[in-house]
Design a protein around this motif. Structure first.
Motif, PDB file in Angstrom:
ATOM      1  N   GLU A  78       0.835  -1.211   0.000  1.00 32.12           N
ATOM      2  CA  GLU A  78       0.000   0.000   0.000  1.00 32.12           C
ATOM      3  C   GLU A  78       0.866   1.257   0.000  1.00 32.12           C
ATOM      4  O   GLU A  78       0.562   2.254  -0.677  1.00 32.12           O
ATOM      5  CB  GLU A  78      -0.925  -0.008   1.234  1.00 32.12           C
ATOM      6  N   GLU A  79       1.975   1.223   0.736  1.00 29.83           N
ATOM      7  CA  GLU A  79       2.871   2.381   0.783  1.00 29.83           C
ATOM      8  C   GLU A  79       3.574   2.606  -0.552  1.00 29.83           C
ATOM      9  O   GLU A  79       3.859   3.746  -0.923  1.00 29.83           O
ATOM     10  CB  GLU A  79       3.904   2.201   1.908  1.00 29.83           C
ATOM     11  N   VAL A  80       3.822   1.523  -1.297  1.00 26.24           N
ATOM     12  CA  VAL A  80       4.393   1.672  -2.644  1.00 26.24           C
ATOM     13  C   VAL A  80       3.441   2.505  -3.499  1.00 26.24           C
ATOM     14  O   VAL A  80       3.858   3.428  -4.203  1.00 26.24           O
ATOM     15  CB  VAL A  80       4.653   0.297  -3.305  1.00 26.24           C
ATOM     16  N   ARG A  81       2.159   2.194  -3.421  1.00 26.27           N
ATOM     17  CA  ARG A  81       1.153   2.917  -4.216  1.00 26.27           C
ATOM     18  C   ARG A  81       1.117   4.402  -3.861  1.00 26.27           C
ATOM     19  O   ARG A  81       0.976   5.259  -4.735  1.00 26.27           O
ATOM     20  CB  ARG A  81      -0.224   2.276  -3.979  1.00 26.27           C
ATOM     21  N   MET A  82       1.288   4.706  -2.580  1.00 26.23           N
ATOM     22  CA  MET A  82       1.175   6.093  -2.114  1.00 26.23           C
ATOM     23  C   MET A  82       2.460   6.899  -2.322  1.00 26.23           C
ATOM     24  O   MET A  82       2.411   8.126  -2.418  1.00 26.23           O
ATOM     25  CB  MET A  82       0.824   6.114  -0.614  1.00 26.23           C
ATOM     26  N   LYS A 141       9.115   8.896  -2.938  1.00 34.90           N
ATOM     27  CA  LYS A 141       9.208   9.705  -1.717  1.00 34.90           C
ATOM     28  C   LYS A 141       9.726   8.780  -0.615  1.00 34.90           C
ATOM     29  O   LYS A 141       9.031   7.884  -0.148  1.00 34.90           O
ATOM     30  CB  LYS A 141       7.815  10.248  -1.376  1.00 34.90           C
ATOM     31  N   PHE A 142      10.975   8.983  -0.238  1.00 35.94           N
ATOM     32  CA  PHE A 142      11.617   8.154   0.785  1.00 35.94           C
ATOM     33  C   PHE A 142      11.578   8.843   2.155  1.00 35.94           C
ATOM     34  O   PHE A 142      11.530  10.068   2.236  1.00 35.94           O
ATOM     35  CB  PHE A 142      13.096   7.908   0.437  1.00 35.94           C
ATOM     36  N   PHE A 143      11.659   8.011   3.200  1.00 34.50           N
ATOM     37  CA  PHE A 143      11.816   8.529   4.568  1.00 34.50           C
ATOM     38  C   PHE A 143      12.991   7.823   5.240  1.00 34.50           C
ATOM     39  O   PHE A 143      13.238   6.641   5.000  1.00 34.50           O
ATOM     40  CB  PHE A 143      10.552   8.292   5.396  1.00 34.50           C
ATOM     41  N   TRP A 158      19.486  -2.627  -2.817  1.00 35.55           N
ATOM     42  CA  TRP A 158      18.535  -3.531  -3.475  1.00 35.55           C
ATOM     43  C   TRP A 158      17.392  -3.895  -2.532  1.00 35.55           C
ATOM     44  O   TRP A 158      16.222  -3.928  -2.928  1.00 35.55           O
ATOM     45  CB  TRP A 158      19.244  -4.811  -3.943  1.00 35.55           C
ATOM     46  N   ASP A 159      17.732  -4.170  -1.266  1.00 28.85           N
ATOM     47  CA  ASP A 159      16.719  -4.551  -0.280  1.00 28.85           C
ATOM     48  C   ASP A 159      15.647  -3.459  -0.147  1.00 28.85           C
ATOM     49  O   ASP A 159      14.452  -3.751  -0.040  1.00 28.85           O
ATOM     50  CB  ASP A 159      17.405  -4.794   1.078  1.00 28.85           C
ATOM     51  N   LEU A 160      16.082  -2.212  -0.192  1.00 30.50           N
ATOM     52  CA  LEU A 160      15.162  -1.079  -0.075  1.00 30.50           C
ATOM     53  C   LEU A 160      14.191  -1.017  -1.257  1.00 30.50           C
ATOM     54  O   LEU A 160      13.013  -0.689  -1.094  1.00 30.50           O
ATOM     55  CB  LEU A 160      15.981   0.222  -0.004  1.00 30.50           C
ATOM     56  N   LEU A 161      14.693  -1.337  -2.455  1.00 31.18           N
ATOM     57  CA  LEU A 161      13.882  -1.166  -3.666  1.00 31.18           C
ATOM     58  C   LEU A 161      13.047  -2.388  -4.045  1.00 31.18           C
ATOM     59  O   LEU A 161      12.142  -2.280  -4.872  1.00 31.18           O
ATOM     60  CB  LEU A 161      14.779  -0.801  -4.854  1.00 31.18           C
ATOM     61  N   MET A 162      13.332  -3.556  -3.446  1.00 30.61           N
ATOM     62  CA  MET A 162      12.627  -4.771  -3.872  1.00 30.61           C
ATOM     63  C   MET A 162      11.104  -4.679  -3.748  1.00 30.61           C
ATOM     64  O   MET A 162      10.396  -5.113  -4.656  1.00 30.61           O
ATOM     65  CB  MET A 162      13.168  -6.002  -3.127  1.00 30.61           C
ATOM     66  N   PRO A 163      10.543  -4.109  -2.643  1.00 29.16           N
ATOM     67  CA  PRO A 163       9.077  -4.011  -2.587  1.00 29.16           C
ATOM     68  C   PRO A 163       8.496  -3.184  -3.743  1.00 29.16           C
ATOM     69  O   PRO A 163       7.418  -3.504  -4.263  1.00 29.16           O
ATOM     70  CB  PRO A 163       8.816  -3.310  -1.243  1.00 29.16           C
ATOM     71  N   ILE A 164       9.214  -2.141  -4.169  1.00 27.25           N
ATOM     72  CA  ILE A 164       8.731  -1.313  -5.285  1.00 27.25           C
ATOM     73  C   ILE A 164       8.803  -2.116  -6.580  1.00 27.25           C
ATOM     74  O   ILE A 164       7.844  -2.147  -7.365  1.00 27.25           O
ATOM     75  CB  ILE A 164       9.562  -0.019  -5.416  1.00 27.25           C
ATOM     76  N   GLU A 196       6.236  -4.836 -11.035  1.00 28.39           N
ATOM     77  CA  GLU A 196       6.301  -5.943 -11.996  1.00 28.39           C
ATOM     78  C   GLU A 196       5.065  -6.844 -11.918  1.00 28.39           C
ATOM     79  O   GLU A 196       4.671  -7.456 -12.904  1.00 28.39           O
ATOM     80  CB  GLU A 196       7.579  -6.762 -11.776  1.00 28.39           C
ATOM     81  N   SER A 197       4.462  -6.894 -10.741  1.00 32.05           N
ATOM     82  CA  SER A 197       3.306  -7.787 -10.576  1.00 32.05           C
ATOM     83  C   SER A 197       2.013  -7.153 -11.110  1.00 32.05           C
ATOM     84  O   SER A 197       1.051  -7.847 -11.382  1.00 32.05           O
ATOM     85  CB  SER A 197       3.120  -8.159  -9.108  1.00 32.05           C
ATOM     86  N   LYS A 198       2.030  -5.823 -11.260  1.00 32.20           N
ATOM     87  CA  LYS A 198       0.814  -5.154 -11.739  1.00 32.20           C
ATOM     88  C   LYS A 198       1.168  -4.241 -12.903  1.00 32.20           C
ATOM     89  O   LYS A 198       1.908  -3.278 -12.738  1.00 32.20           O
ATOM     90  CB  LYS A 198       0.194  -4.341 -10.596  1.00 32.20           C
ATOM     91  N   ARG A 199       0.656  -4.576 -14.079  1.00 35.43           N
ATOM     92  CA  ARG A 199       0.953  -3.762 -15.257  1.00 35.43           C
ATOM     93  C   ARG A 199       0.373  -2.360 -15.095  1.00 35.43           C
ATOM     94  O   ARG A 199      -0.679  -2.170 -14.503  1.00 35.43           O
ATOM     95  CB  ARG A 199       0.337  -4.394 -16.507  1.00 35.43           C
ATOM     96  N   SER A 200       1.070  -1.391 -15.657  1.00 25.04           N
ATOM     97  CA  SER A 200       0.510  -0.040 -15.687  1.00 25.04           C
ATOM     98  C   SER A 200      -0.394   0.076 -16.902  1.00 25.04           C
ATOM     99  O   SER A 200       0.043  -0.175 -18.031  1.00 25.04           O
ATOM    100  CB  SER A 200       1.624   1.002 -15.779  1.00 25.04           C
TER     101      SER A 200
END
Length: 507
Positions: free
Chosen positions: A289-293, A332-334, A456-462, A467-471
């Protein structure tokens, strides 16, 4: 990041460039080595051995590098006398990277040079090849005992270092088995740029900034690396990469670490790299959900640049006509630590945008109490510190000052440190700095294994989410724009906007 420029080193040095006939050597490495030679930063005894599958004589290889240096060196065309002195140090070896015989021959060539010099040389193996060749070259270098002396041999690995967290771990594990960490130089050319190195000088050599460098005084930070060019002939490579892997995982996160790191206790390579890794560990990992936001992706469509029609990404050579690969990314990173808690770090990068520029903008919080009447401050703007990496190299502080005249009217003024205006010496290219550091055994500007994996660990959820949901909206921005509209919304939700410098840019 040498503390002093060493002139004419004593120890002989051999550069072995795997991929010697490739673009990287022609455009960057050969011009950098030639400029180091002109600066007298190379030892009297040095050699460049380029390898490739093409059948070339030493003379033909020298001619191809000569053309590359004339076209791409910051010094322009070569001087005949200088070139004649330099070109005798260049050698070529036909090599099939998959065949053991090529490495046996390379060993023989290195031993022959060392016999001529009557001294052991330090050997720098530069892997200017596609990433799928990294493991096979590394194994063969180790197997043929080409890097047995860990004090005198180094292996330089270009990005991308891995394709995701798992492949980066595998590559790190393999290199860790074959070499000592002090021999492994994971190169990110962005860190060799003069302005990037100046971030640390600016922060830690001036007492006026460090007390303000935290959540109490800074409102937000923006890091923006934009390009006018499209993918060109790199479409096939880019399809398996995308903006997040190609730029954010390395360049932009490196810049973020320099801006956000704690003060190191000394200027040692390990201490500085420790502080950078601390930043990556403190960065907030996103849920789905945070990836989306907190993220935006985009892909360029066709458009016009300087009166010429340019194709959309899906029409580029080597690209899937229904590609889901992003050519624009904004995040947007924190950073969840005492210094930065709650302060957003916005990063964006993209191709086919309105301007080629790399800037870091630090916006300070507004004054706590406003004493001026409203009519004096029509153009009121909070203080900003803008670090421009390209196309201009400058650091500017934007302040409020009184405009000349009888009335009290405030407007924004710039205090600028401009390289060209301050120094007559031309700044070295990033690769010159990084190759010299490699020779010196200084790893300050190179990534350590744990740093690569933390990024890499930071970016994997994004990456997983994208990749799992096409734009369904691709392409969602036209060439020569500032990217998708949703990227503006990402930052506008917090009451901010993306900053751009007025730069006359034709790239």
């Amino acid at each position: 990041m040498h503390s002093t420029k060493t002139k004419q080193k004593a120890q002989p040095t051999i550069f072995v460039i795997f991929g010697g006939t490739g673009d990287l050597n022609s455009r960057k490495l050969a011009p950098a080595i030639y400029n180091l030679f002109l600066e007298k930063s190379l030892p009297a005894d040095f050699a460049v051995i380029g390898t490739g599958r093409t059948k070339l004589s030493d003379e033909e290889f020298r001619k191809s590098l000569y053309e590359g240096i004339n076209e791409f060196s910051r010094r322009g065309k070569t001087d005949k006398k200088d070139w004649e002195q330099f070109c005798g140090h260049i050698h070529y070896q036909i090599a099939d990277l998959l065949k053991e015989s090529s490495y046996a021959e390379l060993k023989k060539n290195i031993e022959q040079l060392q016999a001529e010099w009557a001294q052991e040389a330090q050997v720098i193996y530069y892997l200017a090849v596609a990433p799928n060749f990294f493991p096979v070259i590394a194994r063969n270098i180790a197997q043929h005992q080409l890097a047995e002396n860990s004090d005198n041999s180094r292996i330089v690995i270009e990005k991308p270092f891995g394709h995701d967290l798992e492949s980066a771990r595998e590559l790190n594990a393999l290199l860790g088995e074959l070499f000592e960490e002090k021999q492994i130089y994971r190169i990110d050319h962005y860190l060799g740029k003069e302005t990037v190195q100046n971030i640390m000088a600016f922060r830690f050599a001036n007492s006026m900034f460090e007390p303000l460098w935290n959540r109490n005084y800074i409102e937000h930070v923006q890091i923006s690396v934009t390009e006018r060019l499209g993918v060109g002939d790199r479409g096939g490579y880019y399809e398996g990469s995308g903006a997040l892997r190609d730029m954010v995982q390395n360049h932009l996160l490196q810049l973020l670490c320099l801006v956000a790191m704690e003060t190191p206790t000394n200027f040692g390579a390990e201490e500085i790299r420790n502080r950078k890794v601390d930043v990556l560990h403190a960065m907030r990992r996103f849920s789905a959900e945070e990836v989306r936001m907190n993220t935006v992706r985009g892909q360029y469509g066709q458009g016009w640049i300087e009166g010429k029609e340019v194709p959309g990404y899906r029409d580029e050579t080597g690209v899937d006509p229904e590609s889901n690969t992003e050519t624009f990314a904004a995040v947007k990173f924190f950073i969840d630590n005492w210094r930065w808690q709650g302060i957003p770090f916005y990063v964006r990068t993209g191709k086919r945008l309105h301007q080629t520029a790399s800037t870091i903008t630090i916006q300070f919080k507004d004054v706590p109490h406003f004493i001026f009447p409203p009519e004096t401050t029509e153009t009121w703007q909070q203080n900003r510190l803008i670090i421009s990496i390209q196309p201009e190299m400058s650091i500017r502080m934007q302040l409020q000052a009184k405009r000349p005249g009888l009335e009290m009217v405030l407007n924004t003024v710039d205090m600028v440190f401009d390289y060209k205006g301050t120094y007559t010496v031309e700044a070295p290219e990033a690769y010159e700095t990084l190759l010299l550091d490699t020779m010196d055994g200084d790893q300050t500007l190179f990534m350590r294994a744990d740093q690569v994996e933390a990024a890499w660990d930071l970016l994997m959820p994004i990456l997983h989410a994208w990749e799992s949901k096409r734009s369904l909206s691709f392409p969602n921005y036209s060439a020569d724009s500032w990217g998708p509209e949703v990227a503006e919304a990402l930052i506008a939700r917090d009451g901010f906007h993306w900053f751009t410098l007025p730069v006359n840019n034709k790239k």
